[in-house]
Write an enzyme that holds these catalytic residues in place. Structure first.
Site, PDB file in Angstrom:
ATOM      1  N   GLU A 150      36.681   8.484  15.304  1.00 45.97           N
ATOM      2  CA  GLU A 150      36.605   9.622  14.906  1.00 45.97           C
ATOM      3  C   GLU A 150      37.053  10.570  16.114  1.00 45.97           C
ATOM      4  O   GLU A 150      37.314  10.319  17.193  1.00 45.97           O
ATOM      5  CB  GLU A 150      35.267  10.032  14.181  1.00 45.97           C
ATOM      6  CG  GLU A 150      35.415   9.863  12.860  1.00 45.97           C
ATOM      7  CD  GLU A 150      36.392  10.728  12.028  1.00 45.97           C
ATOM      8  OE1 GLU A 150      36.877  11.625  12.780  1.00 45.97           O
ATOM      9  OE2 GLU A 150      36.826  10.668  10.988  1.00 45.97           O
ATOM     10  N   GLU A 162      31.962   8.289   3.147  1.00 45.75           N
ATOM     11  CA  GLU A 162      32.690   8.023   4.463  1.00 45.75           C
ATOM     12  C   GLU A 162      31.770   8.239   5.501  1.00 45.75           C
ATOM     13  O   GLU A 162      31.767   9.306   6.128  1.00 45.75           O
ATOM     14  CB  GLU A 162      33.797   9.119   4.515  1.00 45.75           C
ATOM     15  CG  GLU A 162      34.966   8.874   3.444  1.00 45.75           C
ATOM     16  CD  GLU A 162      35.981   9.919   3.744  1.00 45.75           C
ATOM     17  OE1 GLU A 162      36.691   9.969   4.714  1.00 45.75           O
ATOM     18  OE2 GLU A 162      36.260  10.651   2.843  1.00 45.75           O
ATOM     19  N   GLU A 213      34.257   5.802  12.224  1.00 48.87           N
ATOM     20  CA  GLU A 213      33.953   5.908  10.630  1.00 48.87           C
ATOM     21  C   GLU A 213      34.437   4.736  10.075  1.00 48.87           C
ATOM     22  O   GLU A 213      35.369   4.125  10.636  1.00 48.87           O
ATOM     23  CB  GLU A 213      34.934   7.116  10.308  1.00 48.87           C
ATOM     24  CG  GLU A 213      34.739   6.965   8.588  1.00 48.87           C
ATOM     25  CD  GLU A 213      35.828   8.136   8.033  1.00 48.87           C
ATOM     26  OE1 GLU A 213      35.761   9.332   8.647  1.00 48.87           O
ATOM     27  OE2 GLU A 213      36.414   7.927   6.895  1.00 48.87           O
ATOM     28  N   GLU A 219      29.906   8.626   9.011  1.00 40.47           N
ATOM     29  CA  GLU A 219      30.119   8.727  10.620  1.00 40.47           C
ATOM     30  C   GLU A 219      29.269   8.482  11.279  1.00 40.47           C
ATOM     31  O   GLU A 219      27.961   8.735  11.016  1.00 40.47           O
ATOM     32  CB  GLU A 219      31.034   9.960  10.779  1.00 40.47           C
ATOM     33  CG  GLU A 219      32.337  10.293  10.078  1.00 40.47           C
ATOM     34  CD  GLU A 219      33.049  11.497  10.148  1.00 40.47           C
ATOM     35  OE1 GLU A 219      34.114  11.813  10.066  1.00 40.47           O
ATOM     36  OE2 GLU A 219      32.220  12.564  10.584  1.00 40.47           O
ATOM     37  N   ASP A 224       0.945  -1.036  -0.215  1.00 40.63           N
ATOM     38  CA  ASP A 224      -0.066  -0.241   0.120  1.00 40.63           C
ATOM     39  C   ASP A 224       0.806   1.250   0.238  1.00 40.63           C
ATOM     40  O   ASP A 224       1.515   1.718   0.944  1.00 40.63           O
ATOM     41  CB  ASP A 224      -1.030  -0.066   1.291  1.00 40.63           C
ATOM     42  CG  ASP A 224      -1.780   1.127   1.484  1.00 40.63           C
ATOM     43  OD1 ASP A 224      -1.673   1.940   0.553  1.00 40.63           O
ATOM     44  OD2 ASP A 224      -2.336   1.392   2.545  1.00 40.63           O
ATOM     45  N   GLU A 273      36.006  15.299  -3.585  1.00 43.69           N
ATOM     46  CA  GLU A 273      35.432  14.974  -2.216  1.00 43.69           C
ATOM     47  C   GLU A 273      34.691  16.009  -1.901  1.00 43.69           C
ATOM     48  O   GLU A 273      35.030  16.944  -1.443  1.00 43.69           O
ATOM     49  CB  GLU A 273      36.394  14.368  -1.169  1.00 43.69           C
ATOM     50  CG  GLU A 273      35.940  14.092   0.125  1.00 43.69           C
ATOM     51  CD  GLU A 273      37.044  14.241   1.489  1.00 43.69           C
ATOM     52  OE1 GLU A 273      37.774  15.127   1.167  1.00 43.69           O
ATOM     53  OE2 GLU A 273      36.920  13.252   2.108  1.00 43.69           O
ATOM     54  N   ARG A 310      42.242  21.025   3.558  1.00 47.14           N
ATOM     55  CA  ARG A 310      40.997  19.899   3.961  1.00 47.14           C
ATOM     56  C   ARG A 310      39.683  20.781   4.413  1.00 47.14           C
ATOM     57  O   ARG A 310      38.781  20.091   4.735  1.00 47.14           O
ATOM     58  CB  ARG A 310      41.569  18.903   4.988  1.00 47.14           C
ATOM     59  CG  ARG A 310      42.253  17.819   4.615  1.00 47.14           C
ATOM     60  CD  ARG A 310      42.607  16.883   5.795  1.00 47.14           C
ATOM     61  NE  ARG A 310      41.564  15.965   5.740  1.00 47.14           N
ATOM     62  CZ  ARG A 310      42.134  14.544   5.116  1.00 47.14           C
ATOM     63  NH1 ARG A 310      43.337  14.617   4.435  1.00 47.14           N
ATOM     64  NH2 ARG A 310      41.369  13.846   5.551  1.00 47.14           N
ATOM     65  N   HIS A 347      31.223  12.285   3.743  1.00 53.15           N
ATOM     66  CA  HIS A 347      31.898  12.746   2.822  1.00 53.15           C
ATOM     67  C   HIS A 347      31.458  11.960   1.504  1.00 53.15           C
ATOM     68  O   HIS A 347      31.297  10.607   1.993  1.00 53.15           O
ATOM     69  CB  HIS A 347      33.424  12.767   2.920  1.00 53.15           C
ATOM     70  CG  HIS A 347      33.817  13.641   4.031  1.00 53.15           C
ATOM     71  ND1 HIS A 347      35.328  13.469   4.514  1.00 53.15           N
ATOM     72  CD2 HIS A 347      33.061  14.627   4.944  1.00 53.15           C
ATOM     73  CE1 HIS A 347      35.365  14.410   5.575  1.00 53.15           C
ATOM     74  NE2 HIS A 347      33.986  15.364   5.592  1.00 53.15           N
ATOM     75  N   ARG A 366      32.560  17.483   1.082  1.00 57.66           N
ATOM     76  CA  ARG A 366      32.681  17.199   2.346  1.00 57.66           C
ATOM     77  C   ARG A 366      31.398  17.653   3.256  1.00 57.66           C
ATOM     78  O   ARG A 366      31.392  17.684   4.346  1.00 57.66           O
ATOM     79  CB  ARG A 366      33.922  18.032   2.956  1.00 57.66           C
ATOM     80  CG  ARG A 366      35.302  17.375   2.223  1.00 57.66           C
ATOM     81  CD  ARG A 366      36.560  18.200   2.657  1.00 57.66           C
ATOM     82  NE  ARG A 366      36.797  17.871   4.140  1.00 57.66           N
ATOM     83  CZ  ARG A 366      36.420  18.745   4.662  1.00 57.66           C
ATOM     84  NH1 ARG A 366      35.943  20.214   4.429  1.00 57.66           N
ATOM     85  NH2 ARG A 366      36.724  18.742   6.110  1.00 57.66           N
TER      86      ARG A 366
HETATM   87  P1  ADP Z   1      39.636  10.536   3.787  1.00 59.63           P
HETATM   88  O1  ADP Z   1      41.108  10.845   3.494  1.00 59.63           O
HETATM   89  O2  ADP Z   1      38.963  11.832   3.515  1.00 59.63           O
HETATM   90  O3  ADP Z   1      39.298  10.186   5.193  1.00 59.63           O
HETATM   91  P2  ADP Z   1      39.004   8.057   2.990  1.00 59.63           P
HETATM   92  O4  ADP Z   1      40.202   7.408   2.791  1.00 59.63           O
HETATM   93  O5  ADP Z   1      38.304   7.484   4.511  1.00 59.63           O
HETATM   94  O6  ADP Z   1      39.091   9.366   2.795  1.00 59.63           O
HETATM   95  O7  ADP Z   1      37.800   7.561   2.033  1.00 59.63           O
HETATM   96  C1  ADP Z   1      38.143   7.704   0.755  1.00 59.63           C
HETATM   97  C2  ADP Z   1      37.039   7.007  -0.099  1.00 59.63           C
HETATM   98  O8  ADP Z   1      37.182   7.402  -1.637  1.00 59.63           O
HETATM   99  C3  ADP Z   1      36.878   5.363  -0.283  1.00 59.63           C
HETATM  100  O9  ADP Z   1      35.633   5.098   0.057  1.00 59.63           O
HETATM  101  C4  ADP Z   1      37.669   5.100  -1.468  1.00 59.63           C
HETATM  102  O10 ADP Z   1      36.894   3.738  -1.922  1.00 59.63           O
HETATM  103  C5  ADP Z   1      36.882   6.327  -2.370  1.00 59.63           C
HETATM  104  N1  ADP Z   1      37.550   6.298  -3.743  1.00 59.63           N
HETATM  105  C6  ADP Z   1      38.870   5.981  -3.876  1.00 59.63           C
HETATM  106  N2  ADP Z   1      38.951   6.160  -5.450  1.00 59.63           N
HETATM  107  C7  ADP Z   1      37.826   6.708  -5.975  1.00 59.63           C
HETATM  108  C8  ADP Z   1      37.196   7.082  -7.258  1.00 59.63           C
HETATM  109  N3  ADP Z   1      37.814   6.899  -8.256  1.00 59.63           N
HETATM  110  N4  ADP Z   1      36.182   7.333  -6.965  1.00 59.63           N
HETATM  111  C9  ADP Z   1      35.346   7.658  -6.050  1.00 59.63           C
HETATM  112  N5  ADP Z   1      35.690   7.153  -4.848  1.00 59.63           N
HETATM  113  C10 ADP Z   1      36.961   6.599  -4.682  1.00 59.63           C
HETATM  114 MG    MG Z   2      36.876  12.390   3.985  1.00 59.87          MG
HETATM  115 MG    MG Z   3      35.981  11.296   8.951  1.00 58.53          MG
HETATM  116 MG    MG Z   4      37.791   9.150   6.116  1.00 56.83          MG
END
Ligand code: ADP
Ligand code: MG
Ligand code: MG
Ligand code: MG
Ligand code: MG
Length: 444
Positions: free
Chosen positions: A188, A131, A195, A133, A52, A333, A316, A244, A335
């Site tokens: 975190e 990412e 995370e 959290e 539904d 990325e 960052r 992120h 954020r």
């Molecule tokens: P941070 O340095 O911001 O903490 P993380 O290492 O925690 O980053 O996370 C990085 C993320 O980016 C992971 O989920 C990874 O699989 C992803 N990632 C890596 N290469 C690519 C890509 N080409 N496209 C999209 N995401 C990617």
């Molecule tokens: Mg990040």
């Molecule tokens: Mg984080």
């Molecule tokens: Mg991270």
């Protein structure tokens, strides 16, 4: 891999599955599910499961309420628990109307539509690496969530025999058994905050994964006597929880379309135009990536969350960061996004923003490598750095004025979203809070 009916029947036998958890997502990002005994498997695989639609947030009115769940047989997997009451397998569905066409109000169907537009522009995949959290709060004797934290730890901290750490490890184990490629899991910055990062995948699978992830985290936290919350800012004075979104486009040949060996920063024109779209539409997709009143308590200075519309390769703090990885790891990325966002809608919105950048060759404005937080208002104005919306109300105003981001939802979803969010904000605005009484009751 899309499992055939015979393969599924075999897996049900091999893994002794007793229940089918048939999942989809409503407008606000809540996972909805129907549990079916395994005797209903054939009916499910024949797209005959009806529900539904009028009782689901943002779907339809009573008059047109019959809807069907069409299972996506590539999402079949068994949960690694529940053996004592019979094992459960989940499958994610798309919602269809009685005439056999996809329902426009289903956020998953909508994401598929936007991905189809992307494929028409020549790309193979939109990759998303989230990412997420979350906080682990203790529960009371009755099992209700409190706001008491279990630990006083910090970023990357480790403490022997900490129940929060054990719980997180169990979460990772469960995810791995379910086929998630977990890349990292860590404590975190805030106490009680964690995370877990899993490997990027194509947008639809990533959104499905985010939904499954939240369900797994909450389920396992409960076993440890915790309440896991993805609320963006549960406590004032400490960091909130973001999600992120790392993103990239892959070309037909499987190469990363954001990478260009010959550019000085090794970024392609595609990456720069996509970034231009993310900059131009930032204020309006914020309404979708940060969709609740509480989201805006996180987007304030001083807690690592972005506040200004800018991008950087070195810093960052801005809205979009370009991590130093190149080659297949070349990505943008975002954020600002937080885990209260409906992942299907949020991913569709940022993709639409980026595609608009490509269609119109938008320039990648707002590159700022200095610390924006130490700039004066005048310096920011000089560099044309705008603020992100400071309230849900202001974000919704930007969304209402942005035809591109509105089109990322389609008319049905947009109207339901606006209606629900306008009501949510009005209810918040009418509420008189403790903060107001503390500050005004005696002074006036
Ligand atoms: P941070 O340095 O911001 O903490 P993380 O290492 O925690 O980053 O996370 C990085 C993320 O980016 C992971 O989920 C990874 O699989 C992803 N990632 C890596 N290469 C690519 C890509 N080409 N496209 C999209 N995401 C990617
Ligand atoms: Mg990040
Ligand atoms: Mg984080
Ligand atoms: Mg991270
Ligand atoms: Mg990292």
């Amino acid at each position: 891999h899309v499992f055939t009916k015979d393969e599924v029947r075999q897996m049900v036998k091999d893994e002794d599955i007793h229940f089918l958890r048939v999942m989809f997502t409503d407008l606000l990002g809540t996972i909805k599910s129907v549990d079916l005994p395994v005797s209903q498997l054939d009916k499910l695989m024949d797209n005959k499961i009806m529900f539904d639609g009028s009782s689901i947030d943002g779907f339809v009115r009573i008059e047109e309420s019959d809807m069907y769940l069409y299972p996506d047989m590539s999402t079949w997997l068994a949960f690694p628990w529940g053996a004592e009451h019979g094992k459960v397998a989940r499958v994610i569905c798309s919602v269809y109307k009685t005439d056999g066409t996809p329902f426009e109000g289903d956020p998953r169907n909508n994401l598929k539509r936007v991905l189809e537009d992307m494929r028409k522009m020549g790309f193979k995949d939109f990759n998303i690496g989230p990412e997420p959290e979350f906080f682990l709060f203790k529960t009371d004797e009755k099992g209700n969530p409190t706001t008491n934290l279990n630990d006083k730890e910090n970023y990357f901290d480790m403490e022997p025999a900490d129940p929060g750490e054990d719980c997180r490890r169990d979460i990772v184990l469960a995810l791995e058994k379910m086929g998630f490629d977990v890349e990292a899991a860590h404590h975190e910055v805030a106490p009680g905050q964690h995370e877990v990062d899993f490997k990027y995948s194509d947008a639809l699978e990533a959104a499905d994964n985010i939904q499954t992830f939240k369900f797994v985290v909450k389920t396992i936290a409960k076993k440890y006597g915790f309440h896991a919350t993805f609320m963006p800012k549960p406590l004032s004075g400490i960091n909130g929880s973001g999600m992120h979104l790392n993103m990239s486009l892959f070309s037909q040949d499987g190469s990363n379309a954001f990478f260009d060996e010959n550019d000085k920063d090794k970024l392609s024109a595609t990456a720069y135009h996509f970034l231009g779209g993310l900059m131009k539409h930032a204020r309006s997709y914020t309404a979708i990536c940060n969709p609740i009143v509480n989201s805006y308590k996180r987007l304030v200075p001083g807690y690592e969350a972005p506040v200004y519309v800018a991008w950087s390769t070195s810093n960052r703090s801005p809205l979009v960061r370009i991590p130093s990885d190149r080659g297949m790891g070349t990505r943008l990325e975002l954020r600002s996004a937080d885990p209260s966002a409906n992942p299907y809608l949020a991913i569709a919105a940022v993709l639409e923003a980026g595609l608009d950048g490509l269609r119109n060759n938008l320039p990648p404005i707002h590159n700022v490598d200095e610390n924006i937080y130490t700039m004066t208002k005048g310096e920011r104005a000089e560099k044309d750095i705008r603020d992100l919306p400071d309230t849900l109300h202001n974000a919704l105003k930007s969304l209402a004025a942005d035809e591109v981001i509105k089109s990322s939802m389609g008319e049905h979803l947009y109207n339901s979203f606006m209606e629900a969010k306008t009501r949510e904000y009005a209810s918040y605005r009418q509420h008189v809070s403790d903060w107001e009484r503390q500050h005004y009751l005696e002074q006036y």
